[in-house]
Design a protein around this motif. Structure first.
Motif, PDB file in Angstrom:
ATOM      1  N   ILE A  82       0.834  -1.197   0.000  1.00  0.00           N
ATOM      2  CA  ILE A  82       0.000   0.000   0.000  1.00  0.00           C
ATOM      3  C   ILE A  82       0.873   1.251   0.000  1.00  0.00           C
ATOM      4  CG2 ILE A  82      -1.646   1.345   1.368  1.00  0.00           C
ATOM      5  CD1 ILE A  82      -2.886  -1.024  -0.090  1.00  0.00           C
ATOM      6  N   TYR A  83       1.943   1.221   0.781  1.00  0.00           N
ATOM      7  CA  TYR A  83       2.845   2.371   0.844  1.00  0.00           C
ATOM      8  C   TYR A  83       3.437   2.660  -0.538  1.00  0.00           C
ATOM      9  CZ  TYR A  83       6.956   5.194   1.826  1.00  0.00           C
ATOM     10  OH  TYR A  83       7.909   6.177   1.798  1.00  0.00           O
ATOM     11  N   ILE A  84       3.882   1.610  -1.229  1.00  0.00           N
ATOM     12  CA  ILE A  84       4.475   1.796  -2.555  1.00  0.00           C
ATOM     13  C   ILE A  84       3.432   2.308  -3.538  1.00  0.00           C
ATOM     14  CG2 ILE A  84       5.548   0.618  -4.512  1.00  0.00           C
ATOM     15  CD1 ILE A  84       6.807  -1.311  -2.487  1.00  0.00           C
ATOM     16  N   TYR A  85       2.250   1.678  -3.555  1.00  0.00           N
ATOM     17  CA  TYR A  85       1.205   2.094  -4.494  1.00  0.00           C
ATOM     18  C   TYR A  85       0.794   3.540  -4.226  1.00  0.00           C
ATOM     19  CZ  TYR A  85      -3.044   2.106  -7.298  1.00  0.00           C
ATOM     20  OH  TYR A  85      -4.001   2.422  -8.230  1.00  0.00           O
ATOM     21  N   ILE A 102      -3.785  10.527   7.409  1.00  0.00           N
ATOM     22  CA  ILE A 102      -4.113   9.599   8.485  1.00  0.00           C
ATOM     23  C   ILE A 102      -3.527   8.236   8.129  1.00  0.00           C
ATOM     24  CG2 ILE A 102      -5.988   8.375   9.654  1.00  0.00           C
ATOM     25  CD1 ILE A 102      -7.693  10.789   9.427  1.00  0.00           C
ATOM     26  N   PRO A 103      -2.970   7.518   9.094  1.00  0.00           N
ATOM     27  CA  PRO A 103      -2.384   6.204   8.799  1.00  0.00           C
ATOM     28  C   PRO A 103      -3.432   5.223   8.268  1.00  0.00           C
ATOM     29  CG  PRO A 103      -1.725   6.987  10.974  1.00  0.00           C
ATOM     30  CD  PRO A 103      -2.806   7.907  10.495  1.00  0.00           C
ATOM     31  N   PHE A 104      -2.953   4.273   7.489  1.00  0.00           N
ATOM     32  CA  PHE A 104      -3.831   3.218   6.997  1.00  0.00           C
ATOM     33  C   PHE A 104      -3.970   2.119   8.043  1.00  0.00           C
ATOM     34  CE2 PHE A 104      -2.120   4.785   2.827  1.00  0.00           C
ATOM     35  CZ  PHE A 104      -3.320   5.315   2.384  1.00  0.00           C
ATOM     36  N   ALA A 105      -5.103   1.436   8.015  1.00  0.00           N
ATOM     37  CA  ALA A 105      -5.353   0.306   8.902  1.00  0.00           C
ATOM     38  C   ALA A 105      -6.002  -0.811   8.101  1.00  0.00           C
ATOM     39  CB  ALA A 105      -6.255   0.719  10.063  1.00  0.00           C
ATOM     40  N   VAL A 128     -10.190   2.689   1.354  1.00  0.00           N
ATOM     41  CA  VAL A 128      -9.373   3.460   0.413  1.00  0.00           C
ATOM     42  C   VAL A 128      -8.775   2.540  -0.642  1.00  0.00           C
ATOM     43  CG1 VAL A 128      -7.412   5.032   0.171  1.00  0.00           C
ATOM     44  CG2 VAL A 128      -8.824   5.110   2.233  1.00  0.00           C
ATOM     45  N   TYR A 129      -8.164   1.457  -0.191  1.00  0.00           N
ATOM     46  CA  TYR A 129      -7.577   0.466  -1.092  1.00  0.00           C
ATOM     47  C   TYR A 129      -8.160  -0.912  -0.797  1.00  0.00           C
ATOM     48  CZ  TYR A 129      -4.041   3.964  -2.253  1.00  0.00           C
ATOM     49  OH  TYR A 129      -3.407   5.106  -2.675  1.00  0.00           O
ATOM     50  N   SER A 130      -8.069  -1.794  -1.767  1.00  0.00           N
ATOM     51  CA  SER A 130      -8.470  -3.188  -1.600  1.00  0.00           C
ATOM     52  C   SER A 130      -7.383  -4.080  -2.181  1.00  0.00           C
ATOM     53  CB  SER A 130      -9.809  -3.457  -2.288  1.00  0.00           C
ATOM     54  OG  SER A 130     -10.845  -2.709  -1.695  1.00  0.00           O
ATOM     55  N   ASN A 204      -9.891  -4.993   2.680  1.00  0.00           N
ATOM     56  CA  ASN A 204      -9.867  -3.559   2.452  1.00  0.00           C
ATOM     57  C   ASN A 204      -8.877  -2.881   3.384  1.00  0.00           C
ATOM     58  OD1 ASN A 204     -12.025  -3.898   0.623  1.00  0.00           O
ATOM     59  ND2 ASN A 204     -13.494  -3.774   2.303  1.00  0.00           N
ATOM     60  N   VAL A 205      -8.358  -1.771   2.926  1.00  0.00           N
ATOM     61  CA  VAL A 205      -7.468  -0.951   3.732  1.00  0.00           C
ATOM     62  C   VAL A 205      -8.199   0.356   4.035  1.00  0.00           C
ATOM     63  CG1 VAL A 205      -5.256   0.245   3.813  1.00  0.00           C
ATOM     64  CG2 VAL A 205      -5.423  -2.009   2.730  1.00  0.00           C
ATOM     65  N   MET A 206      -8.376   0.624   5.313  1.00  0.00           N
ATOM     66  CA  MET A 206      -9.173   1.756   5.755  1.00  0.00           C
ATOM     67  C   MET A 206      -8.265   2.864   6.263  1.00  0.00           C
ATOM     68  SD  MET A 206     -11.737  -0.397   5.342  1.00  0.00           S
ATOM     69  CE  MET A 206     -13.246   0.327   5.954  1.00  0.00           C
ATOM     70  N   LEU A 207      -8.868   3.971   6.706  1.00  0.00           N
ATOM     71  CA  LEU A 207      -8.149   5.006   7.430  1.00  0.00           C
ATOM     72  C   LEU A 207      -8.279   4.727   8.918  1.00  0.00           C
ATOM     73  CD1 LEU A 207      -9.180   8.185   5.428  1.00  0.00           C
ATOM     74  CD2 LEU A 207      -7.031   6.922   5.291  1.00  0.00           C
ATOM     75  N   GLN A 208      -7.169   4.815   9.623  1.00  0.00           N
ATOM     76  CA  GLN A 208      -7.159   4.477  11.050  1.00  0.00           C
ATOM     77  C   GLN A 208      -7.915   5.515  11.861  1.00  0.00           C
ATOM     78  OE1 GLN A 208      -3.383   3.165  12.631  1.00  0.00           O
ATOM     79  NE2 GLN A 208      -3.767   4.247  14.533  1.00  0.00           N
ATOM     80  N   THR A 209      -8.850   5.065  12.690  1.00  0.00           N
ATOM     81  CA  THR A 209      -9.618   5.994  13.530  1.00  0.00           C
ATOM     82  C   THR A 209      -8.906   6.192  14.859  1.00  0.00           C
ATOM     83  OG1 THR A 209     -10.926   4.145  14.397  1.00  0.00           O
ATOM     84  CG2 THR A 209     -11.796   5.325  12.486  1.00  0.00           C
ATOM     85  N   GLY A 210      -9.328   7.215  15.578  1.00  0.00           N
ATOM     86  CA  GLY A 210      -8.731   7.472  16.879  1.00  0.00           C
ATOM     87  C   GLY A 210      -7.376   8.142  16.806  1.00  0.00           C
TER      88      GLY A 210
END
Length: 215
Positions: A82-85, A102-105, A128-130, A204-210
């Motif tokens: 995900i970081y590379i893409y 925001i970091p990915f989770a 965000v990503y899958s 799926n790759v989401m946005l980290q909450t909190g």
């Protein structure tokens, strides 16, 4: 006057492709792939989960959960992809919903077990990503992306798969439409092979909450 276009560069004529968001493909490290394959080949049917697609359509793939231990190990690899893409494509920044990064989770991944008559209809994912990772493949099967061209006409990208593609995975924007075709047509003359199953791991790759931002 006749113009010679056998060498277009003579007129400073070059193609200029317009940017679009595609997918990235990689291969899992062998030890991680073997762990996932061993687990997927020993699933208990009693642990099958019901997805939104299962409720809405008939003949969709059976879904199963991944263990927490395998999820964490798998996420280490997916997170790197995900970081590379994201670095190369800049897709996340186009969402324009946030004023800070925001970091990915990792969302809960699921295992798809597809018999020859099963399919996954055209759909998109949350987040965000899958990603999709191919664990077990029949002699032939087909994964397909569907999207619009730069002039709005329908376009597709087929990914034809065979057992040599086991262990490969793709990462793509969650909103990119895709589907998985049934492969029963391959076995009309060989009913024994009809028992073959196509197994993939998706999520799926989401946005980290909190997350708290500092001033």
């Amino acid at each position: 006057m006749k113009y010679d276009f056998s060498d277009p560069s003579h007129y400073n004529c070059w193609d200029h492709s317009l940017h679009n968001f595609g997918y990235m493909r990689a291969t899992l490290p062998e030890p991680l792939f073997r762990k996932l394959k061993d687990y997927c080949n020993n699933l208990d049917d009693a642990e099958a989960m019901v997805s939104g697609l299962t409720k809405k359509y008939s003949k969709t793939s059976y879904h199963y959960r991944l263990t927490q231990e395998l999820k964490e190990e798998f996420w280490e690899f997916i997170n790197g992809m995900i970081y590379i893409y994201d670095t190369h494509s800049g897709y996340a920044k186009t969402l324009k919903l946030l004023d800070n990064d925001i970091p990915f989770a990792m969302g809960d991944p699921w295992i798809n077990v597809q018999e020859s008559i099963h399919y996954l209809p055209v759909h998109t994912h949350d987040g965000v990503y899958s990603y999709t990772c191919w664990i077990n493949l029949p002699p032939e099967s087909l994964f397909e992306f569907l999207y619009s061209s730069t002039v709005g006409t329908p376009a597709t990208q087929e990914i034809k798969l065979t057992p040599k593609d086991e262990g490969d995975l793709i990462v793509f924007p969650a909103g990119l439409q895709h589907c998985v075709h049934p492969f029963d047509y391959l076995y009309k003359n060989n009913p024994v092979d009809a028992q073959c199953k196509r197994i993939s791991l998706s999520g799926n790759v989401m946005l980290q909450t909190g997350v708290v931002f500092e001033d």
